[in-house]
Design an enzyme around this catalytic site. Structure first.
Site, PDB file in Angstrom:
ATOM      1  N   GLU A 101       0.823  -1.211   0.000  1.00 53.38           N
ATOM      2  CA  GLU A 101       0.000   0.000   0.000  1.00 53.38           C
ATOM      3  C   GLU A 101       0.853   1.256   0.000  1.00 53.38           C
ATOM      4  O   GLU A 101       0.558   2.235  -0.693  1.00 53.38           O
ATOM      5  CB  GLU A 101      -0.951   0.018   1.213  1.00 53.38           C
ATOM      6  N   ARG A 105       0.527   3.718  -3.265  1.00 53.08           N
ATOM      7  CA  ARG A 105      -0.111   5.013  -3.015  1.00 53.08           C
ATOM      8  C   ARG A 105       0.896   6.136  -2.798  1.00 53.08           C
ATOM      9  O   ARG A 105       0.827   7.177  -3.440  1.00 53.08           O
ATOM     10  CB  ARG A 105      -1.049   4.914  -1.813  1.00 53.08           C
ATOM     11  N   ASP A 231      -4.157 -10.285  -8.591  1.00 50.76           N
ATOM     12  CA  ASP A 231      -4.421  -9.302  -9.661  1.00 50.76           C
ATOM     13  C   ASP A 231      -3.235  -8.509 -10.203  1.00 50.76           C
ATOM     14  O   ASP A 231      -2.829  -8.696 -11.353  1.00 50.76           O
ATOM     15  CB  ASP A 231      -5.550  -8.338  -9.237  1.00 50.76           C
ATOM     16  N   GLU A 365     -12.006  -0.555 -10.786  1.00 47.01           N
ATOM     17  CA  GLU A 365     -11.510  -1.477 -11.817  1.00 47.01           C
ATOM     18  C   GLU A 365     -12.389  -1.570 -13.061  1.00 47.01           C
ATOM     19  O   GLU A 365     -11.881  -1.719 -14.176  1.00 47.01           O
ATOM     20  CB  GLU A 365     -11.313  -2.876 -11.226  1.00 47.01           C
ATOM     21  N   THR A 451      -0.801   0.621 -10.300  1.00 46.37           N
ATOM     22  CA  THR A 451      -2.080   0.004  -9.957  1.00 46.37           C
ATOM     23  C   THR A 451      -2.942   0.891  -9.066  1.00 46.37           C
ATOM     24  O   THR A 451      -4.061   0.528  -8.730  1.00 46.37           O
ATOM     25  CB  THR A 451      -1.872  -1.406  -9.348  1.00 46.37           C
TER      26      THR A 451
END
Length: 477
Positions: A101, A105, A231, A365, A451
């Site tokens: 994360e 981010r 994913d 998504e 992502t």
């Protein structure tokens, strides 16, 4: 007029982009009013949320929004965000943070802000943060631990348990840029080492299971999914190839082999004719597709041109079919928003059966795939579908002080979850804005999105690289 005729008329997509900008301004202004400096806004109670994902880091919504604000030309808001990063982003905080994360981010957000604006401060901050992530790799195999302490005290390697494919497999894009900016190959070396190990070990049917031991370097169990846990590993293979200016042949080979295994083992067609990706548990298929797996329409379409030439049309068709299925998961609900996961067993298709799968937390998504499908095919239905999502978000997720997720997409009366996720500002609203913008805003030849939807420039080795801020049209102003 119906959304279809509206979209076909000439310059209305300008108006649509303006509405995305207004949604962003509304989400941002409320975050600023009620949760400034916290990680996320809780819009119903009008306060901030910190959570435990980022350890002691704060301001997740600020760092995640920098590029969105800049691209949308919301310059006053961008300047407030920049000033907060400069004066208040504390990178020395104690606390266990998720490596994944923090990377997608914070590292992603700061890298993009630097590349879009050329502002040196962002580069300085991301260099400091990047260095703090390196101890996570101090394991017997070099597969990083899932958590990292950014504070001064750290006990080296002590974590039990296994590492998650989508977590240690979703560092590549950012770490390549950390090496580019620092002129220090250590970051690229760390992620190449992960890739080397993954290439070496036995893969069941050519598939990559979701859990790996950072101690032994073996798979911990044989659960495979293109949704959560797996994913973004697959997404980063094709994106690593594209970001390398199509020179990273190893990433290319790994991606197309993995895609072949996915098609052979996981891609299914329902009795009603919907193409979906099932999950695989030790050889037994679970006929369920998560919202997170809906990014795969976009993934397959961006890779359509670089596989075997005779498979190009096949990939375009597969991408369109998956994106269609994900749209169905939206259109079959009362709110026209899609559930967290939907099933294809017994009767109902593309719908959530369990109550625990019926929530929608402002995830991007499905809209992300619409954006890529639009950019690469220009079929107007993708803008129509995006507009349906805008209307549903406005109707069901907008509350008095921001946007909130909802607990049951099938309920006529919505129940809000009181959380404005930072990825709503970073991804959902950015992809909507790009869906209704011209293709020369962040063109896909020049930028690859991480992502968390943070755009990173393609690394071109043959020409002198500019100092950031020199790329193509980066704002709509």
């Amino acid at each position: 007029t119906s959304s279809a005729t509206a979209i076909q008329s000439t310059n209305l997509h300008r108006l649509y982009s303006t509405s995305k900008q207004n949604m962003m301004k509304f989400a941002w202004d409320n975050y600023k009013s009620f949760a400034w400096g916290k990680n996320e806004l809780r819009p119903l109670t009008r306060n901030g949320h910190i959570g435990n994902m980022f350890g002691g880091l704060r301001g997740a919504s600020i760092v995640d929004s920098l590029d969105t604000l800049y691209i949308m030309g919301l310059m006053d808001e961008y300047n407030d965000a920049k000033e907060w990063v400069e004066t208040s982003l504390d990178l020395n905080s104690n606390g266990e943070a998720s490596l994944f994360e923090v990377n997608i981010r914070y590292v992603g957000g700061l890298l993009s802000a630097y590349y879009l604006t050329g502002e040196e401060m962002f580069k300085r901050k991301v260099m400091v943060l990047g260095e703090k992530l390196l101890p996570a790799f101090n394991t017997p195999t070099g597969i990083p631990r899932g958590v990292i302490n950014l504070g001064s005290w750290s006990w080296g390697w002590a974590s039990a348990g296994s590492s998650i494919l989508a977590e240690f497999g979703t560092l590549h894009l950012e770490f390549v840029h950390l090496s580019e900016l620092s002129n220090n190959g250590i970051y690229t070396e760390k992620v190449m080492n992960i890739r080397k190990l993954l290439n070496k070990i036995e893969k069941p049917h050519g598939l990559y299971p979701n859990f790996l031991s950072p101690v032994s370097g073996n798979w911990v169990q044989h659960h495979v999914s293109i949704g959560g846990l797996g994913d973004s590993f697959y997404e980063y293979l094709i994106k690593s190839y594209l970001m390398s200016d199509k020179t990273d042949e190893e990433a290319k080979k790994m991606y197309y082999s993995a895609l072949e295994a996915i098609e052979a083992n996981l891609v299914q067609k329902s009795p009603g004719g919907l193409t979906y990706m099932a999950e695989w548990r030790g050889g037994i298929l679970d006929h369920k597709m998560g919202h997170l797996a809906c990014f795969s329409g976009g993934m397959v379409v961006i890779g359509a041109d670089d596989g075997a030439p005779e498979k190009r049309q096949h990939y375009l068709d597969l991408a369109a079919e998956i994106t269609h299925t994900c749209h169905e998961s939206y259109s079959r609900s009362a709110t026209k928003l899609g559930p967290e996961a939907f099933r294809f067993d017994g009767g109902a298709e593309a719908t959530a059966t369990r109550l625990s799968d019926r929530y929608y937390i402002l995830r991007p998504e499905v809209i992300e795939s619409y954006m890529y499908m639009w950019r690469l095919t220009h079929d107007p239905k993708y803008r129509e579908w995006g507009w349906e999502a805008v209307e549903a978000l406005e109707q069901h997720c907008r509350v008095e002080a921001g946007f909130s997720g909802i607990r049951d997409v099938y309920a006529q009366t919505v129940s809000h979850d009181n959380m404005q996720q930072s990825f709503f500002l970073s991804e959902t609203l950015k992809y909507l804005y790009l869906l209704f913008s011209d293709d020369d805003l962040l063109p896909l030849e020049d930028w690859v999105f991480n992502t968390e939807a943070h755009p990173l420039p393609v690394v071109r080795k043959n020409c002198l690289q500019g100092e950031g801020g020199t790329h193509d049209k980066a704002t709509s102003e």
